[in-house]
Scaffold this active site. Structure first.
Site: not given
Ligand SMILES: *[C@@H]1O[C@H](CO)[C@@H](O)[C@H](O)[C@H]1NC(C)=O
Ligand SMILES: *[C@@H]1O[C@H](CO)[C@@H](O)[C@H](O)[C@H]1NC(C)=O
Ligand SMILES: *[C@@H]1O[C@H](CO)[C@@H](O)[C@H](O)[C@H]1NC(C)=O
Ligand SMILES: *[C@@H]1O[C@H](CO)[C@@H](O)[C@H](O)[C@H]1NC(C)=O
Length: 401
Positions: A59, A364, A367
């Site tokens: 991610s 979030d 991240h």
């Protein structure tokens, strides 16, 4: 100067696309002078001329892969820079975007994105939730992406002959795929491993047991790099893993974890450190095994950790509080995900972002914000955190002269 390079790049594309403009010498000349004079200082240092970037990862380096394969991310993901959700796990750009931008290359399209992608200057095989080891719990039933590192390698392996075939067909498709010699000249970037560790933390295994799986995870990582080398890759820029124990994901889910003096979960970070130690060691060996490769180990742990250690220095506040989230002292709850609609005392609410994401480290809960990513990029690109100490624009070289 940094601002001018993308402009020149855009102008060059514009020039090449609008045929008639090329026949107006004055315009061409003006653009040429502008571009040459503004880019010379960077290229005069004999930096590497990477024509493409191929990225592998999870991610922290996903530019829309998981979103393409499964489901778009909701806003406010993307709100800061793109003003729409692009599948990046941030409010804006990620480190990989800043890397591409620094070479005047376009942002990478995800290999999995079939709509409007242009792979001339590279492709991104990363997806959020990817692991190095093949996971046993896969989306939608489990937590992880099916596109683990070995799958990403296989996709890349297929990508090379497929793009060659398409290029040879000519026409518009030839303008969407990399030239054949780009594969050996490209920069190969990696950012993966965090999910192998967090996956372990959320299982029933003890921290010591997860720690003991690190050498095997790293061996698997090295094997994949070797396989990508065997396909012709030569320049490698390999990120280590960040301080997982500083993230709300860990802090909120393991509230009894012992903290270090800054407030990060100590043992969780120690597992990251052990991963990084083994990776650095493995890459040192790989440099001996692959003498034609330029392999740069990039310590992103240290610049990320310093954001939690010293947030004010970088213009941040509340480093352990997620910008986009809801619940508890870390503004994070795994059930109230950023952008989702949740029920609070009978009324529906969208989990939104904080007032000013540029003052926050964590986006979030898992991240980083664009602002944090930019600072990490600025630090790693100088060579101050790499082994050998090579700046990003020299990453085709084995040693810094
Ligand atoms: C894809 O990108 C390249 C380089 O940016 C450009 O030259 C080419 O025209 C683009 N292809 C299309 C179909 O837009
Ligand atoms: C963890 O252990 C509990 C109790 O033994 C069990 O119910 C649960 O399924 C286990 N979870 C995992 C992820 O193995
Ligand atoms: C992880 O394993 C290494 C090597 O055995 C050891 O030095 C380190 O202390 C361990 N870390 C944790 C958190 O268990
Ligand atoms: C929801 O209700 C609880 C209990 O009545 C209350 O303590 C809490 O403040 C309420 N939360 C919000 C966001 O209104």
């Amino acid at each position: 100067m940094i601002i001018f390079i993308p402009i020149c790049f855009i102008m060059k594309i514009f020039m090449s696309q609008i045929e008639f403009l090329r026949h107006i010498p004055l315009v061409s000349l003006t653009v040429l002078i502008l571009c040459t004079t503004t880019t010379v200082p960077i290229f005069a240092t004999k930096g590497c001329d990477f024509p493409a970037i191929f990225n592998f990862g999870a991610s922290n380096a996903d530019t829309g892969g998981l979103a393409a394969a499964f489901q778009a991310l909701p806003l406010p993901y993307g709100e800061t820079y793109f003003h729409r959700s692009t599948g990046r796990f941030s409010d804006g750009r990620i480190i990989l975007d800043f890397i591409a931008q620094s070479f005047g290359l376009p942002y990478l399209n995800s290999y999995l994105n079939s709509l409007g992608s242009n792979f001339t200057h590279g492709a991104n095989f990363a997806t959020a939730g990817s692991t190095i080891k093949i996971p046993n719990s896969i989306i939608p039933h489990g937590m992880f992406s099916p596109f683990s590192l070995t799958i990403q390698y296989i996709q890349f392996k297929d990508f090379i002959p497929k793009t060659k075939f398409i290029r040879n067909q000519g026409g518009i498709f030839a303008t969407l795929t990399p030239k054949e010699d780009y594969f050996s000249k490209a920069l190969y970037t990696f950012d993966i491993g965090q999910n192998d560790l967090t996956g372990g933390f959320f299982s029933n295994a003890t921290i010591q047991q997860i720690n003991a799986t690190v050498p095997d995870i790293v061996n698997n990582f090295i094997e994949n790099i070797k396989n990508i080398y065997n396909l012709g890759a030569r320049s490698f820029w390999i990120h280590n893993t960040g301080p997982i124990g500083c993230l709300p994901l860990i802090l909120a889910n393991f509230p009894s974890a012992i903290k270090d003096s800054y407030g990060c979960a100590k043992q969780y970070n120690e597992v990251s450190q052990y991963f990084n130690f083994k990776l650095k060691e493995g890459l040192a060996q790989l440099r001996k095994d692959l003498p034609l490769a330029a392999i740069t180990y990039v310590d992103i742990y240290s610049p990320k950790y310093s954001l939690f250690q010293n947030p004010k220095k970088y213009g941040f506040e509340l480093p352990f509080v997620a910008c986009c989230g809801y619940g508890g002292k870390y503004n994070y709850n795994i059930r109230n995900r950023c952008g989702e609609t949740i029920n609070i005392n009978g009324t529906k609410n969208v989990v939104g972002s904080c007032r000013n994401p540029s003052t926050r480290v964590v986006w979030d809960g898992t991240h980083y914000t664009e602002a944090a990513n930019k600072i990490v990029f600025d630090q790693i690109s100088t060579g101050a955190f790499t082994d050998p100490p090579i700046p990003l624009n020299m990453a085709c070289q084995q040693k810094f002269p």
